[in-house]
Design a protein around this motif. Sequence first.
Motif, PDB file in Angstrom:
ATOM      1  N   LYS A   1      76.120  29.599 -49.164  1.00  0.00           N
ATOM      2  CA  LYS A   1      76.126  28.147 -48.943  1.00  0.00           C
ATOM      3  C   LYS A   1      77.547  27.630 -48.742  1.00  0.00           C
ATOM      4  O   LYS A   1      78.484  28.068 -49.412  1.00  0.00           O
ATOM      5  CB  LYS A   1      75.478  27.422 -50.124  1.00  0.00           C
ATOM      6  N   ILE A   2      77.710  26.693 -47.841  1.00  0.00           N
ATOM      7  CA  ILE A   2      78.998  26.036 -47.629  1.00  0.00           C
ATOM      8  C   ILE A   2      79.227  25.056 -48.774  1.00  0.00           C
ATOM      9  O   ILE A   2      78.429  24.132 -48.978  1.00  0.00           O
ATOM     10  CB  ILE A   2      79.044  25.295 -46.276  1.00  0.00           C
ATOM     11  N   ALA A   3      80.299  25.258 -49.539  1.00  0.00           N
ATOM     12  CA  ALA A   3      80.644  24.334 -50.621  1.00  0.00           C
ATOM     13  C   ALA A   3      81.498  23.192 -50.099  1.00  0.00           C
ATOM     14  O   ALA A   3      81.302  22.030 -50.458  1.00  0.00           O
ATOM     15  CB  ALA A   3      81.384  25.071 -51.730  1.00  0.00           C
ATOM     16  N   ASN A   4      82.484  23.521 -49.248  1.00  0.00           N
ATOM     17  CA  ASN A   4      83.357  22.500 -48.650  1.00  0.00           C
ATOM     18  C   ASN A   4      83.577  22.847 -47.180  1.00  0.00           C
ATOM     19  O   ASN A   4      83.853  24.007 -46.846  1.00  0.00           O
ATOM     20  CB  ASN A   4      84.731  22.449 -49.337  1.00  0.00           C
ATOM     21  N   ALA A   5      83.434  21.865 -46.327  1.00  0.00           N
ATOM     22  CA  ALA A   5      83.776  22.009 -44.911  1.00  0.00           C
ATOM     23  C   ALA A   5      85.031  21.183 -44.670  1.00  0.00           C
ATOM     24  O   ALA A   5      84.988  19.953 -44.732  1.00  0.00           O
ATOM     25  CB  ALA A   5      82.630  21.533 -44.023  1.00  0.00           C
ATOM     26  N   HIS A   6      86.150  21.848 -44.441  1.00  0.00           N
ATOM     27  CA  HIS A   6      87.425  21.156 -44.356  1.00  0.00           C
ATOM     28  C   HIS A   6      87.534  20.357 -43.061  1.00  0.00           C
ATOM     29  O   HIS A   6      87.191  20.843 -41.969  1.00  0.00           O
ATOM     30  CB  HIS A   6      88.578  22.143 -44.480  1.00  0.00           C
ATOM     31  N   GLU A   7      88.009  19.153 -43.211  1.00  0.00           N
ATOM     32  CA  GLU A   7      88.108  18.216 -42.104  1.00  0.00           C
ATOM     33  C   GLU A   7      88.959  18.776 -40.973  1.00  0.00           C
ATOM     34  O   GLU A   7      90.040  19.325 -41.185  1.00  0.00           O
ATOM     35  CB  GLU A   7      88.719  16.905 -42.611  1.00  0.00           C
ATOM     36  N   GLY A   8      88.449  18.660 -39.749  1.00  0.00           N
ATOM     37  CA  GLY A   8      89.203  19.092 -38.581  1.00  0.00           C
ATOM     38  C   GLY A   8      89.165  20.582 -38.329  1.00  0.00           C
ATOM     39  O   GLY A   8      89.782  21.064 -37.366  1.00  0.00           O
ATOM     40  N   ARG A   9      88.443  21.324 -39.143  1.00  0.00           N
ATOM     41  CA  ARG A   9      88.363  22.769 -38.979  1.00  0.00           C
ATOM     42  C   ARG A   9      87.119  23.139 -38.156  1.00  0.00           C
ATOM     43  O   ARG A   9      86.299  22.282 -37.793  1.00  0.00           O
ATOM     44  CB  ARG A   9      88.329  23.448 -40.343  1.00  0.00           C
ATOM     45  N   ALA A  10      86.980  24.409 -37.860  1.00  0.00           N
ATOM     46  CA  ALA A  10      85.972  24.854 -36.897  1.00  0.00           C
ATOM     47  C   ALA A  10      84.553  24.434 -37.269  1.00  0.00           C
ATOM     48  O   ALA A  10      83.794  23.939 -36.420  1.00  0.00           O
ATOM     49  CB  ALA A  10      86.051  26.375 -36.752  1.00  0.00           C
ATOM     50  N   ALA A  11      84.157  24.632 -38.514  1.00  0.00           N
ATOM     51  CA  ALA A  11      82.792  24.295 -38.930  1.00  0.00           C
ATOM     52  C   ALA A  11      82.535  22.797 -38.790  1.00  0.00           C
ATOM     53  O   ALA A  11      81.484  22.376 -38.287  1.00  0.00           O
ATOM     54  CB  ALA A  11      82.551  24.746 -40.364  1.00  0.00           C
TER      55      ALA A  11
END
Length: 623
Positions: A522-532
């Motif tokens: 599971k994705i816990a954090n999706a960092h802003e401006g990154r690929a995901a």
Amino acid sequence: MKKTITTKRQGTTISASEHALVYSIVPKDLAGHLYQVTLDIATPDEAGQVVSLPAWIPGSYMVREFARNIVQIKASSDGKKVALKKLDKHSWQAAPCKGPLRISYEVYAWDLSVRAAHLDQSHGFFNGTSVFLSVHGQEMNPHVVDIQRADDAACKTWRVATALPELKARRYGFGTYIAANYDALIDHPVEMGDFALATFDAHGISHDFVVTGKVPNMDMDRIIADVKKICETQIAFFEPRSKKAPMDRYVFMTMVVGEGYGGLEHRASTALICNRNDLPVKHQPEMSDAYRGFLGLCSHEYFHTWNVKRIKPAAFAHYNLRQENYTSLLWIFEGFTSYYDDLMLVRAGVIDEAAYFKLLAKTVNMVTRGSGRTKQSVAESSFDAWTKYYRQDENSPNAIVSYYTKGSLVALGLDLTIRAETAGKKSLDDVMRAMWQKFGRDFYERSLTGKQQGLAETEFESVVEQATGVNVRRFLDKHARGTEDVPLAKLYADFAVLVNEGTANKKASLGVRVVRDGNDCKIANAHEGRAAHLAGLSAQDVLVAINGLRVTAADAGDSLSAALGRYRVGETVQVHAFRRDELLNVSAKLQTDDVPAVSITVQATAKTGSVARPSFQRLVKNK
């Protein structure tokens, strides 16, 4: 109950008189995790006595609603039932009664943390905020506590560890203890059980080190030797001439678990929780990263003995434990403590300079990775601790900054600035000692008369200027009240210290942090401006496959890294993921893995004409 307790250092006399409030607490049901508490009020309010349990505990800035753990509560007077009316979520009012009032209640204790209360067959632990009702209008009266042994075979060999002064109890024994007032009562946590115990003196003050939990071959002698050095270094830091500690006795209470980390400061003790592998093993002299981290935790909580327990923001000089107490200064009280905790390790000789700079670089990298630092200042983070820092969610790295970690960098930046401006004659050390002299040294003596004071919201700059002669308004506007990064490379340049920004990891990345959730990755954090994020993925999405190949749950981070290791930065991959019960199929253009990692090193020699090297040595070695 006429006995008088007089503390040697503070000169405070506590008398247990007919006006004392008397509590008893006993582990009633170990398997059910219930404490039985009784409170005897000799002279209740004639209009109907109001009692309440705190909504939060000092040092942990979130409303936790401790009263929700009161299972049942009743009142009586001279053996007759007295009606109790619940006024709000944590307050009750007894009907008027002529005689003494007794309130009896059960508290559910199943929170294995440093903040609340826990009870089972292995041990008992509680903070006063979780178990002791406050008697409105009598908070300044002496408070007596009878800590009773449970009527259970598992408790026959239990002992008691607390910094509360004994009234009719032997040290480490069950019996009665006393506090000068309610604030003191709830500032002395209690551990009971079969714990390991060692005692040492630090500048004439007795310190107990208590460890609860199984730790095979624990090297207690090494822990004591290292912690003693840390304690003596900090005592001498605040009182370099007298080396006088502000307490008569201190207790470290450590709960050892399979996985956990944290601490909570108190005026004469600290409650710690750590991993079993954090503690050193006999005949293994090397310093592990885990043990170094544990010593940093001990150093951090002990430094709070001065900074936040006695040097306080004005908003905390008189706690209102029924609601949030706001201040924009936690970056001083937690951030500065976070700066000094590792610095005290190297000053005490527990770690060397290389290890110190490795820890500092880790902090810099931790702060730099979060884009929230560009949106929220540490002053704002301090004020919003109640709603943001202590209630973090999946978007927190993109929205907030830690007043602990960035606050420590602000402290370092201030220290370097002051040293540079004064050619090494003054430092942040002088500021801390000035605040100790003005606010902290006699805080609890003044509290008995209600005359204690704390640092006002706009007062810090004037304290710095009075202590050092340096105007730091511009620096604070940029880095404490503003969101600019502290320019450590520039500030360190004159001190023969190099801040090296390494190259970013060239591995392909989605820019996420993943965790294992059952059988899911599971994705816990999706960092802003990154690929995901750019591809439309979000926190809580479950990764299923990349270009048709499954991403497994086992060691989620390793599984994802292995899957992405087949691709180069800039390539586009198809990602299948579940959002709730809906399958997503998105295209993600892979980026480099995070930001460049900083390293910090000391030059062999200082620049010609630089005063940096002597000043730097004073910074690290306190010479």
